[in-house]
Scaffold this motif. Structure first.
Motif, short mmCIF file in Angstrom:
data_model
loop_
_atom_site.label_atom_id
_atom_site.label_comp_id
_atom_site.label_asym_id
_atom_site.label_seq_id
_atom_site.Cartn_x
_atom_site.Cartn_y
_atom_site.Cartn_z
N ASP A 113 -23.67 1.81 20.49
CA ASP A 113 -22.38 1.14 20.38
C ASP A 113 -22.43 -0.14 21.24
O ASP A 113 -22.64 -0.05 22.44
CB ASP A 113 -21.30 2.11 20.91
CG ASP A 113 -19.91 1.59 20.64
OD1 ASP A 113 -19.00 2.42 20.63
OD2 ASP A 113 -19.75 0.37 20.47
N PRO A 114 -22.20 -1.31 20.61
CA PRO A 114 -22.30 -2.55 21.39
C PRO A 114 -21.23 -2.66 22.46
O PRO A 114 -21.23 -3.62 23.23
CB PRO A 114 -22.10 -3.66 20.35
CG PRO A 114 -22.20 -3.01 19.03
CD PRO A 114 -21.92 -1.57 19.20
N ARG A 115 -20.30 -1.70 22.52
CA ARG A 115 -19.34 -1.74 23.61
C ARG A 115 -19.81 -0.94 24.81
O ARG A 115 -19.20 -0.96 25.86
CB ARG A 115 -17.99 -1.21 23.12
CG ARG A 115 -17.40 -2.04 21.98
CD ARG A 115 -16.27 -1.31 21.30
NE ARG A 115 -16.70 -0.02 20.78
CZ ARG A 115 -15.94 0.78 20.05
NH1 ARG A 115 -14.72 0.41 19.76
NH2 ARG A 115 -16.39 1.93 19.61
N ALA A 116 -20.88 -0.18 24.61
CA ALA A 116 -21.30 0.71 25.70
C ALA A 116 -22.79 0.66 26.01
O ALA A 116 -23.19 0.93 27.14
CB ALA A 116 -20.94 2.16 25.35
N SER A 117 -23.62 0.31 25.04
CA SER A 117 -25.06 0.41 25.24
C SER A 117 -25.65 -0.94 25.61
O SER A 117 -25.49 -1.93 24.89
CB SER A 117 -25.72 0.92 23.95
OG SER A 117 -27.06 0.52 23.90
N ASN A 118 -26.35 -0.98 26.74
CA ASN A 118 -26.95 -2.23 27.20
C ASN A 118 -27.95 -2.76 26.19
O ASN A 118 -28.03 -3.97 25.93
CB ASN A 118 -27.64 -1.97 28.55
CG ASN A 118 -28.19 -3.24 29.14
OD1 ASN A 118 -27.47 -4.16 29.46
ND2 ASN A 118 -29.50 -3.31 29.27
N GLN A 143 -14.16 6.91 23.49
CA GLN A 143 -13.27 6.54 24.59
C GLN A 143 -13.38 7.55 25.73
O GLN A 143 -13.45 7.18 26.89
CB GLN A 143 -11.83 6.46 24.07
CG GLN A 143 -10.77 6.28 25.12
CD GLN A 143 -10.90 4.98 25.87
OE1 GLN A 143 -11.71 4.14 25.57
NE2 GLN A 143 -10.08 4.82 26.89
N ILE A 144 -13.42 8.85 25.37
CA ILE A 144 -13.53 9.88 26.41
C ILE A 144 -14.86 9.76 27.13
O ILE A 144 -14.96 9.85 28.35
CB ILE A 144 -13.40 11.29 25.80
CG1 ILE A 144 -12.04 11.48 25.17
CG2 ILE A 144 -13.61 12.36 26.87
CD1 ILE A 144 -11.89 12.78 24.45
N ARG A 145 -15.93 9.51 26.36
CA ARG A 145 -17.27 9.45 26.94
C ARG A 145 -17.48 8.19 27.76
O ARG A 145 -18.02 8.21 28.84
CB ARG A 145 -18.31 9.46 25.81
CG ARG A 145 -18.90 10.80 25.55
CD ARG A 145 -20.23 10.94 26.26
NE ARG A 145 -20.74 12.29 26.16
CZ ARG A 145 -21.50 12.71 25.18
NH1 ARG A 145 -21.84 11.89 24.22
NH2 ARG A 145 -21.92 13.94 25.16
N GLY A 146 -17.09 7.03 27.22
CA GLY A 146 -17.52 5.78 27.84
C GLY A 146 -16.44 4.74 28.01
O GLY A 146 -16.75 3.60 28.31
N ASP A 147 -15.18 5.12 27.80
CA ASP A 147 -14.08 4.18 27.99
C ASP A 147 -14.34 2.86 27.27
O ASP A 147 -14.23 1.78 27.84
CB ASP A 147 -13.87 3.90 29.50
CG ASP A 147 -12.53 3.22 29.76
OD1 ASP A 147 -12.36 2.65 30.85
OD2 ASP A 147 -11.67 3.24 28.86
N VAL A 148 -14.72 2.96 25.99
CA VAL A 148 -15.10 1.75 25.26
C VAL A 148 -13.92 0.84 24.98
O VAL A 148 -14.09 -0.31 24.66
CB VAL A 148 -15.80 2.10 23.92
CG1 VAL A 148 -17.11 2.77 24.20
CG2 VAL A 148 -14.91 2.97 23.07
#
Lengths: 300, 263, 368
Positions: C178-183, A258-263
């Motif tokens: 992470d499928p929430r962050a990685s294209n 969350q801190i890194r990428g606001d997932v």
């Protein structure tokens, strides 16, 4: 009486000016207090307060409410389970091993070696530990390969996976057990030999001695270390990250991602998650303090 | 002596031995697999000749040194004063030194990022140097419980009151007392705290990763994902370094016992 | 007459200036300004991704006065946008100057105001459907989705997405992030959805998530970020990634262990990555110089050397600007001829469904 006045006079600073005396008295601790305030207390308070603020600054409980969704509650629950289990097992096994070297009649060089090794192992936590376990219990690890080729046991086929509850527990225990050994050994040393001899003279068996004499004395240390081990495992993020990257659903990794990428698609949820973590480790320590006070009352 | 407790002691000890040594052996064996079909130290050669390894290790080592110096400078006067003049402050100070064990480090660094970014009154993350300082303060926070415990134990074993009294009757001021009297006498305790801090800082990951500094911890994690056998070699090296730190602590303690006896 | 002439000249001058707004500086001015800035901060550029290691080295060799500060090579596209957001007022070294993100993340960054426009000198050779008309983001390279398999652990290489559900592949398959962050991970899911007959877009997101949920339930999915190291160490024997990454990893492992790269049968997904300059870039001129470098012949060939197809590929090959040995080393062209390039809107729709639905539908929970 004379001693007191001499010491009193001696520890008074050379200057007799009261203002100077006051400032000199505090001079030693002020830098420490400033440092602790700026870099320990204030950041934590900032997080705690931030958990209750909206982006425009008003007070709200929405962030906290936002925590109670499965994708956040489950990681919290999982982290707590792992921390409770590794703290419990760490205490049990650590106590057994510490008792073995202090009271168990083993040669004395083993005690020194074990204490040194415990010092090393408790600090070996984190990234290198994850590598060691991957190299040992991973798909191509030494133990896995040996089990398959020498004993015909297929670990993966049995369902074992390093990235599972069992695997993580095994890995975390590597630094939990030594920590317990390091802390409980001085307490075990404090169990006087005379008590054991007195108990034996009165006809107590070994287990009765442990149950009625040794354990009540050790309770505060045991509880304290349990709380410490719990907090240690709960906050551990480096080991898990080195094992899995940032996809494992334990709460420190969720916070990291969350801190890194606001997932979680909501910046203020990060504050709430951090606040939740502080609450849990805080409660653990509070429980320890309360139980310890009760245990010590019993002792008196 | 009853035989059965001894038997169980050996069982407990043996079981522990297996559990703790097999991963170390596994890690070492894995690190030798760099060349297909044969055992070799290729992974170690690759790691030790990697410029990234040198850069990040040196960076972390220097950070550790600064952290140690800062930690000693902050903790020693505090422990001294609390013991001597402000015993009522002791519970508060001890509570503060135990806070880093209760508050997860990831929460602390999250607080740093939100509190000391460029739009705050203390914009530490605005420059590489400022971030390095912030990182050092973070490491000092992590090492605080161990530093304080070590120095406090050291002070307990020398008679602070009498020493101070004697020094003052000889005309020494506070600064002289601390630097020329107290510090040398707690040197051993300071050294144990120092080696422990070194071990902590070298392997630390969360602070360095989230503050984006080129430290050894993030380097190791990066290697873990991108290289096959080098991570195991790194783990062996990290273990060796931690072991060296602990051995040095033992050495320092034994050395002090020697000088004590001579007195 | 004279007045009319003057007005005409004035009007054409204004038109010239307005038209050249995006290209107001000359190359020399950019170079001088960049050197004065002295630093370039990049993020999420692994050295073995499309040959970035060599590209960065060649940039440093051309402009030794500019230090290249590389942040977090393992960052995903969402992490890059967050890095810009978190460092809006920060002129320090944590603030990225340039980002390299998946196609779907370009418009998102632009909409949030995280980018500034710039058109490189070779602008016209970049196909129109992979760039923003105003110059906020522009496609640089692409590859196709493939599987990388560790042959020491996996006997039969899977040839389709459905194969992965087989019991042979228990605890074997992983995404690259992470499928929430990685294209890369999000598009792997799109590819899975396409293999089940969905059109790229929200439908592929939904069907892809269904597939991943089945994979997870079957116990074949490993919640680890798959990369060269984890494939070789055995935690992620099968990884879905871009073919150029898999080929580069295969090279770096040099047979120890052996990696097989296979493009799954069925629809082939091509993924484009776009470049953009941060609106809050502390070193905007260094950023522009970097972009010029990336889209120059040298930079584009650097990508080709990393097994990537580039934006200017067709025009450069037609002009004979790509060395033959690089062309020969590229993956076989057959898959590329039937590759599907989802549009920006389709990718965005897929991305929304995946990032918001992952936790609920799949949410890789640790097995108990």
């Amino acid at each position: 009486m004379t001693d007191a006045t001499i010491t009193d006079a001696a520890t008074r600073p050379p200057a007799t000016n009261p203002v100077q005396r006051l400032s000199l008295t505090w001079f030693g601790v002020v830098p420490f207090l400033i440092f602790a305030f700026l870099f320990l207390i204030l950041p934590t308070l900032n997080i705690v307060i931030g958990a209750f603020r909206t982006p425009d600054g008003s007070v709200t409980l929405a962030n906290i409410r936002g925590l109670f969704v499965p994708e956040i509650i489950n990681p919290f629950w999982l982290s707590m389970k792992i921390s409770l289990l590794t703290a419990f097992l760490g205490c049990l096994i650590g106590l057994a091993m510490a008792a073995a070297v202090t009271k168990g009649g083993l040669p004395s060089w083993i005690r020194d070696a074990m204490l040194t090794f415990s010092g090393v192992a408790s600090n070996f936590a984190g990234v290198p530990l994850a590598f060691a376990f991957i190299a040992t219990l991973g798909r191509l690890g030494l133990v896995t390969v040996v089990l398959k080729e020498v004993f015909g046991i297929n670990l993966a086929g049995l369902g074992f996976n390093l990235i599972s509850f069992l695997g993580l527990t095994l890995t975390y225990l590597y630094f939990q057990i030594p920590l317990m050994i390091l802390i409980i050994t001085p307490a075990l040393d404090g169990l006087k030999r005379e008590w054991r001899e007195a108990a034996e003279m009165l006809g107590a068996t070994g287990s009765q001695y442990w149950r009625m004499v040794a354990m009540p004395v050790l309770w505060p240390s045991l509880l304290g270390t349990f709380a410490l081990l719990f907090a240690n495992a709960f906050g551990a993020v480096a080991t898990a990250m080195a094992l899995t990257g940032s996809s494992l659903s334990i709460i420190p990794i969720i916070l990291f991602a969350q801190i890194r990428g606001d997932v979680l698609q909501d910046p203020h949820l990060g504050y709430a998650v951090a606040f939740g973590m502080i609450v849990i480790t805080g409660i653990a320590n509070l429980v320890y303090i309360v139980l310890r006070a009760r245990a010590e009352r019993w002792l008196k | 002596m009853i035989r059965s407790p001894r038997f169980w002691s050996w069982v407990a000890f043996g079981g522990g031995l297996l559990y703790f040594f097999i991963p170390l052996i596994g890690m070492f064996e894995f690190s030798l697999r760099a060349r297909r079909g044969e055992y070799s130290f290729q992974a170690y050669t690759n790691v030790l000749s990697d410029p990234q390894f040198h850069q990040t290790f040196v960076y972390s080592a220097i950070m550790a040194l600064f952290t140690i110096v800062f930690g000693v400078l902050i903790v020693t006067p505090t422990a001294f004063w609390v013991r001597l003049k402000l015993p009522r402050l002791r519970p508060i100070v001890e509570f503060i030194t135990l806070l880093p064990l209760v508050i997860p480090p990831i929460v602390i660094v999250f607080g740093y990022i939100r509190l000391y970014n460029t739009s705050s009154w203390l914009p530490l993350t605005g420059s590489a140097f400022g971030t390095d300082i912030l990182l050092m303060f973070g490491y000092a926070t992590l090492a605080l419980p161990y530093m304080y415990r070590a120095i406090d134990t050291g002070l307990r074993s020398i008679d602070v009151g009498t020493l101070t009294e004697a020094a003052q009757s000889l005309g020494a001021g506070w600064f002289t007392i601390i630097t020329r009297l107290i510090l040398p006498n707690v040197l051993v305790a300071v050294l144990s705290g120092a080696f422990l801090t070194f071990a902590i800082v070298i392997g630390e990951y969360v602070f360095a990763a989230l503050l984006n500094r080129p430290a050894f911890g993030p380097y190791m994690v990066w290697m873990g994902g991108n290289k096959a056998y080098e991570p195991a070699a790194l783990a062996v090296l990290a273990f060796a370094i931690t072991w060296a730190c602990m051995a040095l602590i033992q050495l320092a303690t034994r050395f002090s016992k020697h000088t004590r006896a001579q007195r | 007459m004279k007045l009319k002439n003057m007005i005409a000249t004035g009007a054409s001058l204004i038109a010239l200036v307005a038209g050249g707004m995006a290209q107001a500086q000359s190359m020399d001015e950019i170079i001088a300004a960049a050197k004065a800035e002295g630093m370039l901060t990049t993020i999420a550029l692994p050295h073995d991704w499309c040959g970035y290691g060599a590209i960065i080295a060649s940039f440093k060799a051309k402009y030794p006065e500019i230090t290249v500060n590389e942040l977090n090579p393992d960052a995903g596209s969402a992490d890059e946008l967050e890095a810009i957001r978190a460092n809006k007022d920060n002129t320090g070294p944590q603030a990225p100057d340039v980002i390299d993100v998946g196609l779907a993340f370009g418009p998102q960054a632009q909409a949030e105001g995280l980018t500034q426009p710039y058109k490189v000198s070779t602008w016209d050779e970049i196909p129109a459907d992979v760039k923003d008309a105003d110059g906020h983001w522009y496609g640089a390279y692409y590859g196709v989705m493939a599987f990388g398999v560790n042959k020491d652990l996996i006997e039969t290489t899977p040839t389709t997405w459905e194969d992965l559900l087989k019991a042979d592949y228990a605890a074997s398959f992983a995404l690259t992030g992470d499928p929430r962050a990685s294209n890369q991970a999000i598009l792997a899911i799109l590819s899975a959805g396409m293999s089940r007959g969905a059109e790229p877009g929200a439908d592929s997101g939904t069907k892809g998530l269904e597939f991943m949920a089945e994979l997870n339930a079957a116990g074949n999915f490993v919640p680890v970020s798959g990369k060269a190291g984890t494939i070789a160490q055995g935690q992620t024997p099968i990884v879905a990634a871009w073919d150029y990454n898999l080929l580069a990893w295969r090279d770096s492992l040099a047979g120890n262990p052996e990696i097989e790269v296979v493009i799954p049968e069925g629809p082939v997904l091509a993924g484009v990555y776009v470049q953009a300059i941060s609106a809050y870039a502390p070193h905007p001129n260094a950023a522009k110089l970097w972009m010029e470098h990336l889209f120059s012949d040298e930079g584009q060939n650097g990508y080709v050397a990393g097994y990537c197809h580039t934006a200017r590929f067709n025009s450069m090959v037609a002009a004979g600007a790509v060395p033959q040995e690089l062309l020969d080393a590229l993956p076989p062209a057959e898959a590329y001829t039937r590759a599907i390039f989802p549009s920006v809107d389709q990718q965005a729709a897929n991305k929304t469904v995946v990032t918001e639905g992952w936790d609920a539908k799949v949410g890789a929970v640790v097995a108990e």
